[in-house]
Motif scaffolding. Structure first.
Motif, short mmCIF file in Angstrom:
data_model
loop_
_atom_site.label_atom_id
_atom_site.label_comp_id
_atom_site.label_asym_id
_atom_site.label_seq_id
_atom_site.Cartn_x
_atom_site.Cartn_y
_atom_site.Cartn_z
N MET A 123 6.76 -13.14 -3.14
CA MET A 123 6.27 -13.09 -1.77
C MET A 123 7.06 -14.02 -0.86
O MET A 123 7.28 -13.71 0.31
CB MET A 123 4.79 -13.44 -1.73
CG MET A 123 3.88 -12.45 -2.45
SD MET A 123 4.11 -10.75 -1.89
CE MET A 123 3.53 -10.86 -0.20
N LYS A 124 7.50 -15.15 -1.38
CA LYS A 124 8.33 -16.06 -0.60
C LYS A 124 9.64 -15.37 -0.18
O LYS A 124 10.05 -15.42 0.99
CB LYS A 124 8.65 -17.30 -1.44
CG LYS A 124 9.61 -18.30 -0.80
CD LYS A 124 8.91 -19.24 0.12
CE LYS A 124 9.82 -20.38 0.54
NZ LYS A 124 9.16 -21.34 1.43
N LYS A 125 10.25 -14.70 -1.13
CA LYS A 125 11.48 -13.97 -0.84
C LYS A 125 11.23 -12.84 0.14
O LYS A 125 11.99 -12.64 1.09
CB LYS A 125 12.08 -13.43 -2.15
CG LYS A 125 13.36 -12.64 -1.96
CD LYS A 125 13.87 -12.12 -3.29
CE LYS A 125 15.13 -11.28 -3.12
NZ LYS A 125 15.62 -10.75 -4.42
N LEU A 269 3.31 -4.50 7.84
CA LEU A 269 2.49 -3.55 7.10
C LEU A 269 3.35 -2.46 6.46
O LEU A 269 3.13 -2.10 5.30
CB LEU A 269 1.44 -2.93 8.04
CG LEU A 269 0.47 -1.93 7.40
CD1 LEU A 269 -0.21 -2.53 6.17
CD2 LEU A 269 -0.57 -1.47 8.41
N ASP A 270 4.33 -1.94 7.20
CA ASP A 270 5.22 -0.94 6.62
C ASP A 270 6.01 -1.50 5.43
O ASP A 270 6.18 -0.84 4.41
CB ASP A 270 6.21 -0.43 7.68
CG ASP A 270 5.61 0.66 8.55
OD1 ASP A 270 4.87 1.51 8.01
OD2 ASP A 270 5.85 0.66 9.77
N ILE A 271 6.48 -2.73 5.59
CA ILE A 271 7.25 -3.36 4.51
C ILE A 271 6.39 -3.50 3.26
O ILE A 271 6.82 -3.18 2.14
CB ILE A 271 7.78 -4.74 4.96
CG1 ILE A 271 8.83 -4.56 6.06
CG2 ILE A 271 8.38 -5.50 3.79
CD1 ILE A 271 9.26 -5.86 6.72
N LEU A 272 5.15 -3.94 3.44
CA LEU A 272 4.27 -4.13 2.28
C LEU A 272 3.84 -2.81 1.66
O LEU A 272 3.71 -2.70 0.43
CB LEU A 272 3.05 -4.94 2.70
CG LEU A 272 3.33 -6.40 3.08
CD1 LEU A 272 2.05 -7.08 3.55
CD2 LEU A 272 3.94 -7.16 1.92
N LEU A 273 3.62 -1.80 2.49
CA LEU A 273 3.26 -0.48 1.95
C LEU A 273 4.43 0.13 1.19
O LEU A 273 4.23 0.85 0.20
CB LEU A 273 2.79 0.45 3.06
CG LEU A 273 1.40 0.12 3.65
CD1 LEU A 273 1.08 1.04 4.82
CD2 LEU A 273 0.31 0.22 2.58
N ASP A 274 5.66 -0.15 1.63
CA ASP A 274 6.83 0.29 0.87
C ASP A 274 6.82 -0.32 -0.52
O ASP A 274 7.10 0.36 -1.53
CB ASP A 274 8.12 -0.11 1.59
CG ASP A 274 8.41 0.75 2.81
OD1 ASP A 274 7.80 1.84 2.93
OD2 ASP A 274 9.23 0.33 3.65
N VAL A 275 6.51 -1.61 -0.60
CA VAL A 275 6.45 -2.29 -1.89
C VAL A 275 5.30 -1.74 -2.73
O VAL A 275 5.43 -1.53 -3.94
CB VAL A 275 6.30 -3.81 -1.70
CG1 VAL A 275 6.18 -4.52 -3.06
CG2 VAL A 275 7.48 -4.38 -0.93
N LEU A 276 4.16 -1.52 -2.08
CA LEU A 276 2.99 -1.00 -2.78
C LEU A 276 3.28 0.35 -3.43
O LEU A 276 2.84 0.64 -4.54
CB LEU A 276 1.82 -0.87 -1.79
CG LEU A 276 0.48 -0.38 -2.36
CD1 LEU A 276 -0.13 -1.42 -3.28
CD2 LEU A 276 -0.48 -0.06 -1.22
N LYS A 284 3.79 -5.83 -8.83
CA LYS A 284 2.90 -4.74 -8.42
C LYS A 284 1.88 -5.28 -7.43
O LYS A 284 0.99 -6.04 -7.79
CB LYS A 284 2.19 -4.13 -9.63
CG LYS A 284 1.34 -2.91 -9.30
CD LYS A 284 2.16 -1.77 -8.72
CE LYS A 284 1.29 -0.56 -8.40
NZ LYS A 284 2.08 0.51 -7.73
N LEU A 285 2.04 -4.91 -6.17
CA LEU A 285 1.11 -5.36 -5.14
C LEU A 285 -0.15 -4.50 -5.14
O LEU A 285 -0.12 -3.33 -5.52
CB LEU A 285 1.75 -5.31 -3.76
CG LEU A 285 2.85 -6.31 -3.43
CD1 LEU A 285 3.19 -6.22 -1.95
CD2 LEU A 285 2.44 -7.72 -3.79
#
Length: 503
Positions: A123-125, A269-276, A284-285
């Motif tokens: 998450m830091k990165k 939000l888009d960045i996190l949903l991409d990871v999800l 694994k988020l």
């Protein structure tokens, strides 16, 4: 010899050994006031911990131990000791303390409070590179510029009528608008809506994080909700979860409907949903991780930024000669026909040192908080594993051995040869508004673009007339996790120039 005397002498021996061990151990702790049973030193602590710690440190020295109920802590107000603790022993103090409210409100998944492990490192990165990296900050420059223009236009309208403005509220809306659009692409209008609700919830979270909960520090009360904290933070959690779940669900629907050819700057939000959605992601988020990160950013990126500009502006109002010098610098570098912008800041050294001086005397987070992951030797003292560490930045900024005339607001101190190299990036332990080391604030770059530009734009365009009878701003503080001013800053903006954005 009967068995009973043997049991008595054996028990006496064991008890004596335990007492001697406790005495030996206590002597290896830093100096401390006498503690009371159960409550420890709670009777010596007021609502503003940094004030109480400052008062005690004048008697017990720059490194002292303290018992907050059942919890052992150490407090430092020395740059040298802080460097040894947070640089030399950075890994040892790489954890932050949690609480019942923090665990509940952050889904026990907070990046800010997570232990130093794979999740925290990932998450830091992600935050420093994807959201707060130089490329992304440049992409979000139009948002910051537009919000600053809206703020200046609003103040101009007020100046025409001679009406007073609650600067505290307007700065809070301004910073919230920026962070809400970066995270969620929604803007707070001040008239309701999702971003307005986010702002309200963020303020409630910051307040409850900064309040003292007796159940967190006195173990016998751990299962009791004596002050009603549990009821309050569960209510905040329910409302925050409902709000974010609605936002996330709506965004997921839009993403499914979006055409592949459509391009826009991705928000958090888009960045996190991409990871999800990425099955190959190294971590694994979950939805809880996403919600927790939003809370981290809302609480860290709204109050502290607005508060810094507010404190700096209040000091300038109370020091008109400093204000005049700052305005002259802006007039010379920028002029009066256009509004100052972020690219001007490197050419405004006096504005930069005003921000530094405000950080020194009014650090937005007055206490850095860490927790020892293992025993740590500092000089002749042993800090046991699990001990809380408090670095009193507020006290450090008022140390006469570190700063000349520490209670005076003197930006020029940072122009002197001895202090000119001091910056706020965590390498100079006399000034740590963003922390230091691996737990330093990832939003530093954003803040240092936003803060000087905002302050410069406000004083470029306006003088501010205080509504108080004596014309002086009250500089007292209100207790809390941060160090807000006790009274809202209410002023009448008086226009001194009209750049092209208001014509």
């Amino acid at each position: 010899m009967t068995l009973q005397p043997l049991i008595f002498y054996a028990s006496l021996f064991i008890l004596s050994a335990l007492v001697l061990k406790a005495i030996k151990h206590s002597r290896r702790l830093p100096p401390s006031p006498w503690a009371l049973p159960i409550v420890g030193h709670l009777h010596l602590l007021g609502p503003s911990l940094h004030h109480s710690f400052h008062k005690l440190s004048t008697r017990y020295g720059p490194l002292m131990s303290i018992r907050i109920g059942s919890v052992l802590g150490v407090v430092t107000s020395s740059p040298d000791v802080t460097k040894e603790l947070l640089k030399t022993n950075d890994v040892t103090f790489a954890a932050r303390n949690s609480s019942a409210a923090i665990e509940c409100l952050t889904y026990n998944s907070s990046f800010a409070f997570a232990p130093n492990g794979p999740y925290w490192q990932f998450m830091k990165k992600l935050t420093t590179v994807e959201l707060l990296g130089s490329r992304t900050l440049l992409q979000f420059l139009p948002i910051r510029t537009n919000e600053l223009h809206e703020l200046i236009r609003f103040l101009f309208e007020k100046s025409k009528s001679g009406g007073s403005v609650n600067i505290t509220d307007e700065l809070l809306k301004f910073t919230n608008n920026i962070i809400s659009q970066m995270m969620l692409s929604i803007r707070c209008s001040g008239k309701g809506g999702q971003a307005e609700e986010c702002r309200t919830l963020a303020r409630e979270v910051t307040e409850i994080f900064g309040e003292f909960n007796i159940s967190d520090v006195i173990w016998v009360f751990k299962s009791f909700d004596i002050q009603g904290f549990r009821r309050r933070f569960k209510d905040i959690h329910r409302r925050f979860d409902s709000l974010l779940e609605n936002i996330i669900t709506n965004r997921e629907k839009l993403r499914k409907e979006k055409k592949e050819s459509e391009e826009k700057v991705k928000d958090l939000l888009d960045i996190l949903l991409d990871v999800l959605e990425n099955q190959n992601s190294e971590i694994k988020l979950t939805r809880d991780h996403i919600k927790a990160l939003f809370l981290d950013f809302l609480t860290a990126g709204t109050d502290t930024s607005s508060m810094t500009v507010e404190w700096a502006l209040a000091e300038l109002i109370n020091h008109p000669m400093v204000l005049q010098k700052a305005q002259q610098e802006i007039d010379q570098v920028v002029g009066r026909n256009r509004l100052v912008q972020e690219s001007d800041v490197p050419h405004l050294p006096y504005i930069q040192v005003i921000i530094k001086e405000s950080f020194r005397i009014h650090p937005p987070i007055p206490l850095l908080n860490r927790r020892a992951l293992e025993d740590c030797k500092i000089g002749n003292y042993i800090i046991p594993k699990g001990t809380l560490l408090f670095v009193n930045l507020w006290s450090m900024g008022r140390d006469p051995e570190t700063w000349k005339n520490p209670l005076e607001f003197q930006p020029e101190r940072f122009l002197s040869e001895s202090n000119s190299e001091i910056d706020v990036r965590g390498l100079h332990y006399r000034l740590l508004p963003f922390g230091t080391g691996r737990r330093g604030c990832p939003g530093l770059s954003l803040a240092m673009q936003e803060l000087p530009t905002t302050l410069a734009a406000m004083i470029q365009c306006f003088n501010f007339k205080v509504t108080s009878p004596d014309g002086v701003v009250d500089m007292s503080e209100r207790p809390g996790l941060s160090s807000p001013r006790a009274q809202d800053l209410v002023c009448v903006p008086v226009a001194r120039c009209a750049p092209s954005i208001v014509n």
